[in-house]
Design an enzyme around this catalytic site. Structure first.
Site, PDB file in Angstrom:
ATOM      1  N   HIS A   1     -12.450   2.682  -0.593  1.00 17.92           N
ATOM      2  CA  HIS A   1     -12.273   1.792   0.578  1.00 17.92           C
ATOM      3  C   HIS A   1     -12.881   0.413   0.336  1.00 17.92           C
ATOM      4  O   HIS A   1     -13.311  -0.274   1.272  1.00 17.92           O
ATOM      5  CB  HIS A   1     -12.915   2.400   1.856  1.00 17.92           C
ATOM      6  CG  HIS A   1     -12.274   3.659   2.329  1.00 17.92           C
ATOM      7  ND1 HIS A   1     -12.994   4.786   2.664  1.00 17.92           N
ATOM      8  CD2 HIS A   1     -10.970   3.981   2.509  1.00 17.92           C
ATOM      9  CE1 HIS A   1     -12.153   5.745   3.037  1.00 17.92           C
ATOM     10  NE2 HIS A   1     -10.927   5.288   2.944  1.00 17.92           N
TER      11      HIS A   1
ATOM     12  N   ARG B   1     -10.148  16.316   4.640  1.00 16.20           N
ATOM     13  CA  ARG B   1     -11.102  16.594   3.548  1.00 16.20           C
ATOM     14  C   ARG B   1     -12.463  16.927   4.151  1.00 16.20           C
ATOM     15  O   ARG B   1     -12.856  16.323   5.154  1.00 16.20           O
ATOM     16  CB  ARG B   1     -11.223  15.370   2.635  1.00 16.20           C
ATOM     17  CG  ARG B   1      -9.979  15.091   1.823  1.00 16.20           C
ATOM     18  CD  ARG B   1     -10.050  13.743   1.117  1.00 16.20           C
ATOM     19  NE  ARG B   1      -9.192  12.762   1.756  1.00 16.20           N
ATOM     20  CZ  ARG B   1      -9.189  11.464   1.519  1.00 16.20           C
ATOM     21  NH1 ARG B   1     -10.020  10.965   0.626  1.00 16.20           N
ATOM     22  NH2 ARG B   1      -8.375  10.649   2.151  1.00 16.20           N
TER      23      ARG B   1
ATOM     24  N   GLU C   1      -7.580  -4.858   5.048  1.00 13.61           N
ATOM     25  CA  GLU C   1      -7.617  -4.717   3.588  1.00 13.61           C
ATOM     26  C   GLU C   1      -6.616  -5.651   2.910  1.00 13.61           C
ATOM     27  O   GLU C   1      -6.853  -6.141   1.812  1.00 13.61           O
ATOM     28  CB  GLU C   1      -7.291  -3.266   3.218  1.00 13.61           C
ATOM     29  CG  GLU C   1      -8.380  -2.310   3.648  1.00 13.61           C
ATOM     30  CD  GLU C   1      -7.914  -0.864   3.742  1.00 13.61           C
ATOM     31  OE1 GLU C   1      -7.138  -0.549   4.667  1.00 13.61           O
ATOM     32  OE2 GLU C   1      -8.342  -0.065   2.911  1.00 13.61           O
TER      33      GLU C   1
ATOM     34  N   ARG D   1      -2.457  -2.052  -3.580  1.00 18.53           N
ATOM     35  CA  ARG D   1      -3.693  -1.303  -3.418  1.00 18.53           C
ATOM     36  C   ARG D   1      -3.654  -0.139  -4.405  1.00 18.53           C
ATOM     37  O   ARG D   1      -2.699   0.644  -4.421  1.00 18.53           O
ATOM     38  CB  ARG D   1      -3.804  -0.754  -2.003  1.00 18.53           C
ATOM     39  CG  ARG D   1      -5.060   0.076  -1.852  1.00 18.53           C
ATOM     40  CD  ARG D   1      -5.096   0.888  -0.592  1.00 18.53           C
ATOM     41  NE  ARG D   1      -6.369   1.605  -0.505  1.00 18.53           N
ATOM     42  CZ  ARG D   1      -6.583   2.661   0.269  1.00 18.53           C
ATOM     43  NH1 ARG D   1      -5.614   3.121   1.020  1.00 18.53           N
ATOM     44  NH2 ARG D   1      -7.756   3.250   0.290  1.00 18.53           N
TER      45      ARG D   1
ATOM     46  N   ASN E   1       0.884  -1.169   0.000  1.00 22.89           N
ATOM     47  CA  ASN E   1       0.000   0.000   0.000  1.00 22.89           C
ATOM     48  C   ASN E   1       0.920   1.216   0.000  1.00 22.89           C
ATOM     49  O   ASN E   1       1.477   1.593   1.023  1.00 22.89           O
ATOM     50  CB  ASN E   1      -0.900  -0.021   1.239  1.00 22.89           C
ATOM     51  CG  ASN E   1      -1.897   1.126   1.231  1.00 22.89           C
ATOM     52  OD1 ASN E   1      -1.788   2.051   0.423  1.00 22.89           O
ATOM     53  ND2 ASN E   1      -2.863   1.072   2.127  1.00 22.89           N
TER      54      ASN E   1
END
Ligand code: AMP
Length: 392
Positions: A172, A233, A377, A83, A7
């Site tokens: 996600h 964000r 993940e 990823r 990742n």
């Protein structure tokens, strides 16, 4: 099968080495519903890429191999799974990486400027280090390919949407896929009958409505900017506000910076670290308290909406850094769901500050269980990588 999961972010590279058990694999080319058994052999990260010590992603991989070999001895991977955040309209399944795939990931940088460029850097660096080793791109967007049209379409002119590929994608995905499976397993519900609302609340944050084990709505859209209040964000905004700022002289680069790096919890409280925000709020800092209120209120609204989207949830599930660790953030969110009959057990919630296993934090009288499921993940990325490589 030995899979290296990468990742790759702009300033850090997280990695895992997993040994997959091929005997538990499902149909070739598909991620099996029950999951492939795997063992984590190594887990770590290289921080501060771009600084003097770790100049680029190539050097980060060298440092990673050094760390790995110090622990495991010499390792020979069968494949690398990366990823990749944005797959756009091009990829509705995970991909064996070739020049065309990599070029498209580069082109999609316009839609995920914080994520796709470092993802592509990681892929290039691994290609240089292990030429010929199969590399697989596992996209965050793929899990949301099941969104119905009424959920993915924006109310913009149809012709414009087609010309520019404008639609809601969602992100996600690997986290939602893993957490959906684990939550269904914990509750003993067959995956294809499992309806839930899942809140992935970390530095990036999104909520997803799950119906029959599939994503039917999700709060991030065309880019990872829409939806919940995140670390840096803002989530949902009136688009008119951006037009107004543009008229005030804010150019695209400044807006990009504002929306990706300076807003969210950081903009509200001056920090995007939930631990320090909760601590400051507890000590009477009104900005920190307001940041917590804005973020938890936004999530509670989405949970209400997604209860409708999935036709009535069987469970509410929290995951990722804040969802797994911040009892205070979960309390503030679930307190707003009282009229839906969703209630926490205060002690169970407080106890779940670093759960290693999925656990239940709802009160006995809650109409649905509230769960905390630590996300993984990497398990989904490793499974998808093994599936793509074996189906070649
Ligand atoms: P992630 O992006 O999933 O790694 O999540 C990062 C967020 O989780 C940051 O806001 C962290 O402050 C928050 N976080 C991590 N550990 C804790 C903790 N023990 N308590 C509260 N928040 C935490």
């Amino acid at each position: 099968m030995l899979i290296l999961v990468i990742n790759s972010g702009s300033s850090s590279l997280k990695y895992q080495v997993r040994r997959m058990d091929p005997d538990s694999a499902g149909t070739a080319g598909e991620v099996p519903a029950a999951g492939i058994r795997s063992e984590v052999l190594a887990d770590g990260s290289i921080e501060e890429i771009g600084e003097r010590e770790v100049g680029d992603h190539g050097q980060a991989l060298d440092a990673m191999v050094e760390q790995l070999e110090a622990g495991l001895g010499r390792v020979e991977f069968d494949a690398v799974g990366h990823r990749v955040v944005h797959g756009g309209t091009h990829f509705d399944c995970h991909q064996l990486i070739d020049d065309d795939v990599l070029r498209t990931i580069d082109e999609l940088a316009a839609l995920a400027p914080l994520h796709n460029p470092p993802n592509a850097e990681g892929i290039r660096a691994a290609g240089r280090k292990w030429p010929g080793l199969p590399q697989v791109a596992v996209f965050d967007t793929v899990f949301h390919r099941t969104l119905p049209e009424h959920a993915w379409r924006y109310a913009l002119p149809a012709e414009l949407q087609e010309r520019h590929g404008l639609r809601r994608f969602g992100f996600h995905g690997s986290s939602f896929e893993y957490v959906t499976r684990e939550a269904a397993r914990l509750l003993g519900t067959p995956l294809e009958k499992f309806d839930a609302v899942i809140a992935h609340v970390g530095n990036g944050a999104s909520a997803t409505a799950i119906s029959g084990g599939r994503s039917v709505d999700t709060s991030m859209g065309f880019t990872p900017l829409e939806g919940l209040v995140m670390g840096t964000r803002p989530g949902d905004l009136d688009p008119g506000l951006l037009l107004y700022l543009q008229q005030q002289g804010y150019g695209a680069d400044r807006l990009q910076e504002l929306l990706n790096r300076d807003s969210g919890l950081k903009g509200l409280a001056g920090s995007n670290d939930m631990r320090s925000i909760v601590k400051a709020a507890g000590e009477g800092d009104s900005r920190a308290d307001m940041a917590l209120a804005v973020a938890s209120y936004r999530l509670a609204k989405y949970i209400g909406a997604y209860h409708v989207a999935c036709g009535g949830a069987d469970a509410l599930v929290f995951t990722a850094g804040i969802g797994e660790h911040s009892a205070e953030f979960r309390r503030r969110t679930v307190d707003r769901l009282d009229m839906l009959g969703v209630r926490l057990d205060a002690d169970a919630n407080a106890a779940a500050e670093d759960p290693q296993e999925p656990c239940t934090i709802s009160a006995a009288e809650s109409v649905i269980p509230v769960l905390v499921v630590p996300t993984e993940e990497e398990q989904i990325i490793a499974e998808a990588t093994a599936a793509v490589v074996t189906s070649r």
